[in-house]
Design a protein around this motif. Sequence first.
Motif, PDB file in Angstrom:
ATOM      1  N   ILE A 151       1.881  -4.335 -10.637  1.00 51.01           N
ATOM      2  CA  ILE A 151       1.817  -5.477  -9.717  1.00 51.01           C
ATOM      3  C   ILE A 151       0.374  -5.964  -9.635  1.00 51.01           C
ATOM      4  O   ILE A 151      -0.550  -5.161  -9.509  1.00 51.01           O
ATOM      5  N   LEU A 152       0.211  -7.273  -9.724  1.00 47.61           N
ATOM      6  CA  LEU A 152      -1.098  -7.897  -9.519  1.00 47.61           C
ATOM      7  C   LEU A 152      -1.105  -8.602  -8.172  1.00 47.61           C
ATOM      8  O   LEU A 152      -0.206  -9.396  -7.879  1.00 47.61           O
ATOM      9  N   VAL A 153      -2.140  -8.329  -7.387  1.00 51.85           N
ATOM     10  CA  VAL A 153      -2.296  -8.964  -6.074  1.00 51.85           C
ATOM     11  C   VAL A 153      -3.652  -9.658  -6.035  1.00 51.85           C
ATOM     12  O   VAL A 153      -4.693  -8.981  -6.034  1.00 51.85           O
ATOM     13  N   PRO A 154      -3.699 -10.991  -6.040  1.00 54.22           N
ATOM     14  CA  PRO A 154      -5.000 -11.666  -5.911  1.00 54.22           C
ATOM     15  C   PRO A 154      -5.699 -11.190  -4.634  1.00 54.22           C
ATOM     16  O   PRO A 154      -5.082 -11.159  -3.564  1.00 54.22           O
ATOM     17  N   ARG A 155      -6.963 -10.822  -4.771  1.00 51.83           N
ATOM     18  CA  ARG A 155      -7.686 -10.251  -3.622  1.00 51.83           C
ATOM     19  C   ARG A 155      -8.254 -11.368  -2.755  1.00 51.83           C
ATOM     20  O   ARG A 155      -9.458 -11.590  -2.674  1.00 51.83           O
ATOM     21  N   GLN A 156      -7.349 -12.072  -2.105  1.00 50.71           N
ATOM     22  CA  GLN A 156      -7.749 -13.171  -1.229  1.00 50.71           C
ATOM     23  C   GLN A 156      -6.757 -13.214  -0.065  1.00 50.71           C
ATOM     24  O   GLN A 156      -5.540 -13.091  -0.278  1.00 50.71           O
ATOM     25  N   ALA A 157      -7.262 -13.406   1.139  1.00 46.51           N
ATOM     26  CA  ALA A 157      -6.396 -13.400   2.321  1.00 46.51           C
ATOM     27  C   ALA A 157      -5.520 -14.653   2.367  1.00 46.51           C
ATOM     28  O   ALA A 157      -5.837 -15.678   1.763  1.00 46.51           O
ATOM     29  N   SER A 158      -4.418 -14.532   3.080  1.00 48.36           N
ATOM     30  CA  SER A 158      -3.601 -15.693   3.491  1.00 48.36           C
ATOM     31  C   SER A 158      -2.922 -16.430   2.358  1.00 48.36           C
ATOM     32  O   SER A 158      -2.699 -17.636   2.443  1.00 48.36           O
TER      33      SER A 158
ATOM     34  N   ALA B 136       0.836  -1.209   0.000  1.00 47.49           N
ATOM     35  CA  ALA B 136       0.000   0.000   0.000  1.00 47.49           C
ATOM     36  C   ALA B 136       0.869   1.256   0.000  1.00 47.49           C
ATOM     37  O   ALA B 136       0.560   2.242  -0.689  1.00 47.49           O
ATOM     38  N   GLN B 137       1.957   1.210   0.723  1.00 50.16           N
ATOM     39  CA  GLN B 137       2.844   2.372   0.856  1.00 50.16           C
ATOM     40  C   GLN B 137       3.623   2.655  -0.430  1.00 50.16           C
ATOM     41  O   GLN B 137       3.869   3.814  -0.777  1.00 50.16           O
ATOM     42  N   ASP B 138       4.016   1.595  -1.134  1.00 50.77           N
ATOM     43  CA  ASP B 138       4.943   1.744  -2.269  1.00 50.77           C
ATOM     44  C   ASP B 138       4.258   1.869  -3.622  1.00 50.77           C
ATOM     45  O   ASP B 138       4.948   1.986  -4.645  1.00 50.77           O
ATOM     46  N   THR B 139       2.933   1.796  -3.660  1.00 50.33           N
ATOM     47  CA  THR B 139       2.252   1.717  -4.958  1.00 50.33           C
ATOM     48  C   THR B 139       1.082   2.694  -5.051  1.00 50.33           C
ATOM     49  O   THR B 139       0.629   3.249  -4.043  1.00 50.33           O
ATOM     50  N   PHE B 140       0.588   2.853  -6.275  1.00 49.60           N
ATOM     51  CA  PHE B 140      -0.669   3.561  -6.523  1.00 49.60           C
ATOM     52  C   PHE B 140      -1.717   2.540  -6.975  1.00 49.60           C
ATOM     53  O   PHE B 140      -1.409   1.618  -7.734  1.00 49.60           O
ATOM     54  N   TYR B 141      -2.953   2.767  -6.538  1.00 46.91           N
ATOM     55  CA  TYR B 141      -4.063   1.930  -6.963  1.00 46.91           C
ATOM     56  C   TYR B 141      -4.434   2.275  -8.399  1.00 46.91           C
ATOM     57  O   TYR B 141      -4.619   3.446  -8.734  1.00 46.91           O
ATOM     58  N   ILE B 142      -4.560   1.242  -9.243  1.00 45.27           N
ATOM     59  CA  ILE B 142      -5.024   1.459 -10.615  1.00 45.27           C
ATOM     60  C   ILE B 142      -6.453   0.958 -10.786  1.00 45.27           C
ATOM     61  O   ILE B 142      -7.323   1.694 -11.213  1.00 45.27           O
ATOM     62  N   ALA B 143      -6.680  -0.315 -10.451  1.00 42.33           N
ATOM     63  CA  ALA B 143      -8.014  -0.880 -10.683  1.00 42.33           C
ATOM     64  C   ALA B 143      -8.123  -2.234  -9.991  1.00 42.33           C
ATOM     65  O   ALA B 143      -7.117  -2.837  -9.621  1.00 42.33           O
ATOM     66  N   ASP B 144      -9.355  -2.698  -9.860  1.00 43.19           N
ATOM     67  CA  ASP B 144      -9.582  -4.094  -9.488  1.00 43.19           C
ATOM     68  C   ASP B 144     -10.023  -4.845 -10.734  1.00 43.19           C
ATOM     69  O   ASP B 144     -11.032  -4.494 -11.367  1.00 43.19           O
ATOM     70  N   LEU B 145      -9.249  -5.861 -11.105  1.00 44.74           N
ATOM     71  CA  LEU B 145      -9.649  -6.789 -12.163  1.00 44.74           C
ATOM     72  C   LEU B 145     -10.481  -7.889 -11.495  1.00 44.74           C
ATOM     73  O   LEU B 145     -10.629  -7.889 -10.265  1.00 44.74           O
ATOM     74  N   PRO B 146     -11.035  -8.842 -12.248  1.00 51.27           N
ATOM     75  CA  PRO B 146     -11.939  -9.813 -11.608  1.00 51.27           C
ATOM     76  C   PRO B 146     -11.319 -10.521 -10.391  1.00 51.27           C
ATOM     77  O   PRO B 146     -11.976 -10.695  -9.377  1.00 51.27           O
ATOM     78  N   LEU B 147     -10.037 -10.911 -10.480  1.00 49.82           N
ATOM     79  CA  LEU B 147      -9.408 -11.574  -9.322  1.00 49.82           C
ATOM     80  C   LEU B 147      -8.449 -10.661  -8.567  1.00 49.82           C
ATOM     81  O   LEU B 147      -8.380 -10.716  -7.341  1.00 49.82           O
TER      82      LEU B 147
ATOM     83  N   GLN C 145       6.857  12.400  -9.594  1.00 43.67           N
ATOM     84  CA  GLN C 145       6.356  13.712  -9.166  1.00 43.67           C
ATOM     85  C   GLN C 145       4.830  13.614  -9.144  1.00 43.67           C
ATOM     86  O   GLN C 145       4.241  12.879  -9.943  1.00 43.67           O
ATOM     87  N   PRO C 146       4.162  14.396  -8.250  1.00 44.49           N
ATOM     88  CA  PRO C 146       2.696  14.263  -8.119  1.00 44.49           C
ATOM     89  C   PRO C 146       1.949  14.382  -9.450  1.00 44.49           C
ATOM     90  O   PRO C 146       1.061  13.583  -9.753  1.00 44.49           O
ATOM     91  N   GLU C 147       2.327  15.364 -10.265  1.00 43.46           N
ATOM     92  CA  GLU C 147       1.598  15.541 -11.522  1.00 43.46           C
ATOM     93  C   GLU C 147       1.856  14.369 -12.474  1.00 43.46           C
ATOM     94  O   GLU C 147       0.939  13.899 -13.164  1.00 43.46           O
ATOM     95  N   GLN C 148       3.112  13.910 -12.495  1.00 42.00           N
ATOM     96  CA  GLN C 148       3.461  12.733 -13.311  1.00 42.00           C
ATOM     97  C   GLN C 148       2.600  11.544 -12.926  1.00 42.00           C
ATOM     98  O   GLN C 148       2.033  10.857 -13.778  1.00 42.00           O
ATOM     99  N   SER C 149       2.535  11.278 -11.634  1.00 37.85           N
ATOM    100  CA  SER C 149       1.816  10.075 -11.189  1.00 37.85           C
ATOM    101  C   SER C 149       0.339  10.180 -11.557  1.00 37.85           C
ATOM    102  O   SER C 149      -0.267   9.204 -12.000  1.00 37.85           O
ATOM    103  N   GLN C 150      -0.241  11.384 -11.425  1.00 38.38           N
ATOM    104  CA  GLN C 150      -1.660  11.558 -11.801  1.00 38.38           C
ATOM    105  C   GLN C 150      -1.887  11.213 -13.265  1.00 38.38           C
ATOM    106  O   GLN C 150      -2.848  10.539 -13.623  1.00 38.38           O
ATOM    107  N   ASN C 151      -0.953  11.661 -14.117  1.00 43.28           N
ATOM    108  CA  ASN C 151      -1.094  11.386 -15.549  1.00 43.28           C
ATOM    109  C   ASN C 151      -0.925   9.900 -15.864  1.00 43.28           C
ATOM    110  O   ASN C 151      -1.672   9.342 -16.668  1.00 43.28           O
ATOM    111  N   VAL C 152       0.069   9.286 -15.256  1.00 48.80           N
ATOM    112  CA  VAL C 152       0.319   7.862 -15.522  1.00 48.80           C
ATOM    113  C   VAL C 152      -0.846   7.015 -15.024  1.00 48.80           C
ATOM    114  O   VAL C 152      -1.323   6.114 -15.719  1.00 48.80           O
ATOM    115  N   ILE C 153      -1.328   7.329 -13.821  1.00 53.51           N
ATOM    116  CA  ILE C 153      -2.456   6.582 -13.261  1.00 53.51           C
ATOM    117  C   ILE C 153      -3.682   6.718 -14.167  1.00 53.51           C
ATOM    118  O   ILE C 153      -4.359   5.729 -14.475  1.00 53.51           O
TER     119      ILE C 153
END
Lengths: 151, 151
Positions: free
Chosen positions: A46-53, A20-31, A128-136
């Motif tokens: 980075i893809l993180v499967p949205r499932q605990a453990s 959470a600290q090192d990344t920006f949220y882009i989207a939730d895909l189905p998994l 930079q903040p403006e860069q990240s807004q554009n890339v996101i």
Amino acid sequence: MKSSTNTLLMAMFELHPKLAQDTFYIADLPLCRLLLMNDRRYPWLILVPRQASLTEVYQLDQVQQHQLWDESALVGKRLMQFTHADKLNIAALGNQVPQLHVHHVARFHNDSSWPAPIWGLGTPQPYQPEQSQNVIASLQQIFADVSTHLD
Amino acid sequence: MKSSTNTLLMAMFELHPKLAQDTFYIADLPLCRLLLMNDRRYPWLILVPRQASLTEVYQLDQVQQHQLWDESALVGKRLMQFTHADKLNIAALGNQVPQLHVHHVARFHNDSSWPAPIWGLGTPQPYQPEQSQNVIASLQQIFADVSTHLD
């Protein structure tokens, strides 16, 4: 794994604080949750499967594994089309952040680490903040058709 | 990709000379050749889809991608059971050897590179001839039920 168990484990999903600290949220895909690493040296998703453990890919059931890798192929292919990079690097490591996550890094023959893998080399360079807004915004547009949710 | 094209590309498969030089042959699974990296610092298996002209996972058709990752999950899980390792590292990099290949490295909290990824760190330590024979024999037994061919 039974699907009722999957539903429960998906409800319990929380992103690891380090991710959470090192990344920006882009989207939730189905998994998976799709994240942008805050390091402008490389186009790095980075893809993180949205499932605990979860710590290993093989802990997902086969249907979920196929879904993970379908999402990985889509993300990898579009990232390469978007960046015109020379090579895609995919990795599930998890030695430092145990929560299962899969790196997708677009590599260039003239990037700062080529041809070495990127992990542990040099110092991250935050956007930079403006860069990240554009890339996101660009990335959210690229993946809008497969996103189940946008923050 | 059409299946007649796949058949042709599988007939044209040749292992990259660098992979041939650095590894031992273990078995052919339905899609991939299974290799043991000749570096006794880590239990390190590599899957190479037996198809010519591949550099990225997403160049395989979806059926083949699922087959690749099914074989990856099987190899990863059995490698972890066999070694009782702490973490599995999976990676498709290809920056130095372009032929598509997927690393599976069993990592230990006390191995020589932990927690860093292994690539580019230290010097490979080849197996002694007798050691390699024993490890290869053990691995061939572990994967005998899914092998389509043994050299």
